[in-house]
Design a protein around this motif. Structure first.
Motif, PDB file in Angstrom:
ATOM      1  N   PRO A 152      10.474  11.322   8.760  1.00  0.00           N
ATOM      2  CA  PRO A 152      10.889  12.007   7.541  1.00  0.00           C
ATOM      3  C   PRO A 152       9.773  12.826   6.900  1.00  0.00           C
ATOM      4  O   PRO A 152      10.024  13.622   5.994  1.00  0.00           O
ATOM      5  N   GLY A 153       8.535  12.618   7.331  1.00  0.00           N
ATOM      6  CA  GLY A 153       7.401  13.309   6.730  1.00  0.00           C
ATOM      7  C   GLY A 153       6.435  13.799   7.786  1.00  0.00           C
ATOM      8  O   GLY A 153       6.744  13.834   8.986  1.00  0.00           O
TER       9      GLY A 153
ATOM     10  N   ILE B  68       2.913  13.933  10.054  1.00  0.00           N
ATOM     11  CA  ILE B  68       1.978  13.002  10.692  1.00  0.00           C
ATOM     12  C   ILE B  68       0.574  13.160  10.130  1.00  0.00           C
ATOM     13  O   ILE B  68      -0.323  12.381  10.469  1.00  0.00           O
ATOM     14  N   SER B  69       0.380  14.125   9.244  1.00  0.00           N
ATOM     15  CA  SER B  69      -0.933  14.317   8.619  1.00  0.00           C
ATOM     16  C   SER B  69      -1.074  13.553   7.308  1.00  0.00           C
ATOM     17  O   SER B  69      -2.052  13.750   6.589  1.00  0.00           O
ATOM     18  N   ASP B  70      -0.121  12.649   6.991  1.00  0.00           N
ATOM     19  CA  ASP B  70      -0.175  11.939   5.708  1.00  0.00           C
ATOM     20  C   ASP B  70      -1.198  10.806   5.691  1.00  0.00           C
ATOM     21  O   ASP B  70      -1.406  10.160   4.669  1.00  0.00           O
ATOM     22  N   ARG B  71      -1.830  10.540   6.831  1.00  0.00           N
ATOM     23  CA  ARG B  71      -2.858   9.497   6.964  1.00  0.00           C
ATOM     24  C   ARG B  71      -2.337   8.108   6.598  1.00  0.00           C
ATOM     25  O   ARG B  71      -3.108   7.221   6.231  1.00  0.00           O
ATOM     26  N   GLY B  72      -1.054   7.917   6.704  1.00  0.00           N
ATOM     27  CA  GLY B  72      -0.472   6.627   6.345  1.00  0.00           C
ATOM     28  C   GLY B  72       0.825   6.362   7.081  1.00  0.00           C
ATOM     29  O   GLY B  72       0.844   6.185   8.299  1.00  0.00           O
ATOM     30  N   PHE B  73       1.928   6.368   6.350  1.00  0.00           N
ATOM     31  CA  PHE B  73       3.224   5.926   6.857  1.00  0.00           C
ATOM     32  C   PHE B  73       3.659   6.693   8.108  1.00  0.00           C
ATOM     33  O   PHE B  73       3.902   6.097   9.163  1.00  0.00           O
ATOM     34  N   ASN B  74       3.790   7.995   8.023  1.00  0.00           N
ATOM     35  CA  ASN B  74       4.243   8.777   9.171  1.00  0.00           C
ATOM     36  C   ASN B  74       3.182   8.852  10.255  1.00  0.00           C
ATOM     37  O   ASN B  74       3.497   8.835  11.448  1.00  0.00           O
ATOM     38  N   ALA B  75       1.928   8.921   9.849  1.00  0.00           N
ATOM     39  CA  ALA B  75       0.834   8.939  10.826  1.00  0.00           C
ATOM     40  C   ALA B  75       0.826   7.665  11.654  1.00  0.00           C
ATOM     41  O   ALA B  75       0.531   7.694  12.860  1.00  0.00           O
TER      42      ALA B  75
ATOM     43  N   TYR C 100       6.174  12.807  -0.762  1.00  0.00           N
ATOM     44  CA  TYR C 100       5.603  13.989  -0.120  1.00  0.00           C
ATOM     45  C   TYR C 100       4.878  14.934  -1.068  1.00  0.00           C
ATOM     46  O   TYR C 100       4.685  16.100  -0.742  1.00  0.00           O
ATOM     47  N   ASP C 101       4.436  14.448  -2.212  1.00  0.00           N
ATOM     48  CA  ASP C 101       3.837  15.335  -3.202  1.00  0.00           C
ATOM     49  C   ASP C 101       2.568  14.702  -3.761  1.00  0.00           C
ATOM     50  O   ASP C 101       2.610  13.884  -4.678  1.00  0.00           O
ATOM     51  N   ALA C 102       1.412  15.103  -3.213  1.00  0.00           N
ATOM     52  CA  ALA C 102       0.133  14.544  -3.655  1.00  0.00           C
ATOM     53  C   ALA C 102      -0.159  14.866  -5.114  1.00  0.00           C
ATOM     54  O   ALA C 102      -0.824  14.081  -5.811  1.00  0.00           O
ATOM     55  N   VAL C 103       0.340  15.999  -5.599  1.00  0.00           N
ATOM     56  CA  VAL C 103       0.113  16.367  -7.000  1.00  0.00           C
ATOM     57  C   VAL C 103       0.766  15.352  -7.929  1.00  0.00           C
ATOM     58  O   VAL C 103       0.165  14.925  -8.933  1.00  0.00           O
TER      59      VAL C 103
ATOM     60  N   THR D 130       2.271  11.124  -0.913  1.00  0.00           N
ATOM     61  CA  THR D 130       2.024  11.162  -2.355  1.00  0.00           C
ATOM     62  C   THR D 130       0.822  10.299  -2.710  1.00  0.00           C
ATOM     63  O   THR D 130       0.070  10.605  -3.637  1.00  0.00           O
ATOM     64  N   GLY D 131       0.630   9.229  -1.942  1.00  0.00           N
ATOM     65  CA  GLY D 131      -0.478   8.321  -2.190  1.00  0.00           C
ATOM     66  C   GLY D 131      -1.843   8.922  -1.944  1.00  0.00           C
ATOM     67  O   GLY D 131      -2.854   8.412  -2.461  1.00  0.00           O
TER      68      GLY D 131
END
Length: 340
Positions: free
Chosen positions: A40-41, A43-50, A197-200, A224-225
């Motif tokens: 759903p997101g 792979i660059s999120d460094r967490g869940f999807n990664a 999906y929103d780091a801001v 987001t985290g």
């Protein structure tokens, strides 16, 4: 007792298959196993999807030419069913999805394709050929809440959640109960951003918690985290990472992380397909298995806190401390603090 036996069997199973290595996989495998993953997101999120992508890459690493892998990232909800149907139509043998939000879609497509093996992390769908891979969220996040309390100097601890779906509500609730167990006088504050999906928005939620006095902030918010950790780092407060060891994001801020070893979950699922034991249902991994753990500690965390936390983990594994399971229905009806 049934749950504890499952954990013990799972641990032994993972240990054995790790020792066997990829050499056993090619036996009797005429053509490469075709494995697809829908995310759903990013792979660059460094967490869940990664972590899910890492699981797919682990399968490829261990199986080599005996497997063909592919994946789709940033799949939007309206495209869930069509994405899975496309993989099924293209002849993939195993289809993974990643996240509670896929439950309805993967259940539907699994029932349409009974000869394909489907797996989903945090799923609740039901089909004879759908396996839901889950973890004991209550245990892990209770422990992290306890640790956060022991690290706090201000007497206020915070948490930032993403979507207010059951797994995230359970994690935040368990973290809150762990905070209370560590020190009932510590003030707990939480904010749900409404997005993964929103780091801001993660930064905005973190700033709000810091303004309320929080000096230790956990996130359960995927990409987001990353904003949570960055904002905490800038304000010189501690943060707790999510799904993987996130110390590299901000070494001066990340005290530890909630480790959910998704690659080993994926690997175990593939092994069940390969050895013919795959069946629909649910597998729950707890503390004491290679899947679920408190992550490595940052240099700023005292040996006393680390030892106290390790002792609590062991007490849970041994059954001396039993963390109450969440009443999901009641939890989902409770009011939450949403970021405006």
């Amino acid at each position: 007792m049934k749950y504890r036996n499952l954990i013990r069997r799972t641990f032994l199973w993972l240990t054995v298959i790790g020792a066997l290595g990829s050499a056993t996989l090619s036996q009797g495998q005429a053509e490469p196993l075709r494995v697809a993953l829908a995310l759903p997101g990013s792979i660059s999120d460094r967490g869940f999807n990664a972590s899910a992508h890492a699981g797919l890459m682990l399968i490829k690493e261990r199986m080599g030419d005996d497997v063909e892998v592919t994946f789709s990232e940033d799949v939007q909800r309206p495209d869930f069913v069509s994405t899975l149907r496309d993989y099924a139509a293209r002849g993939y043998d195993v289809i993974f999805t990643h996240g509670f939000q896929w439950s309805d879609a993967i259940q539907q497509v699994a029932r349409e394709n009974p000869d394909i093996s489907f797996m989903n992390v945090y799923g609740v769908g039901s089909a004879d050929n759908l396996l839901n891979l889950d973890v004991s969220n209550e245990d892990l996040f209770y422990v992290l809440g306890y640790a956060a309390t022991r690290m706090s100097e201000s007497g206020t601890v915070g948490a930032v959640g993403g979507w207010e779906i059951p797994p995230i509500r359970i994690q935040v609730d368990a973290f809150m109960r762990g905070v209370a167990a560590g020190d009932p006088d510590v003030d707990f504050r939480s904010i749900f951003t409404g997005t993964f999906y929103d780091a801001v928005r993660g930064r905005e939620a973190t700033k709000a918690l810091i303004d309320q006095g929080a000096d230790v902030i956990a996130h359960m918010a995927d990409a987001t985290g990353l904003g949570v950790i960055q904002s905490a780092s800038e304000a010189d407060v501690l943060s707790i990472g999510y799904f993987v060891d996130q110390r590299e994001v901000a070494p001066n801020s990340v005290a530890t992380s909630a480790i959910i070893n998704v690659p080993e979950m994926y690997w175990a699922g593939i092994q069940s397909v390969m050895d013919g034991s795959f069946e629909g249902g649910q597998v729950v991994y707890g503390l004491g298995t290679p899947v679920l753990a408190v992550g490595p500690w940052g240099d700023m965390v005292s040996a006393e806190v680390q030892n106290e936390t390790a002792a609590l983990v062991q007490d849970i594994v041994d059954g001396n401390v039993v963390v109450e399971r969440a009443n999901v229905g009641v939890l989902m009806e409770a009011e939450i603090n949403m970021l405006e």
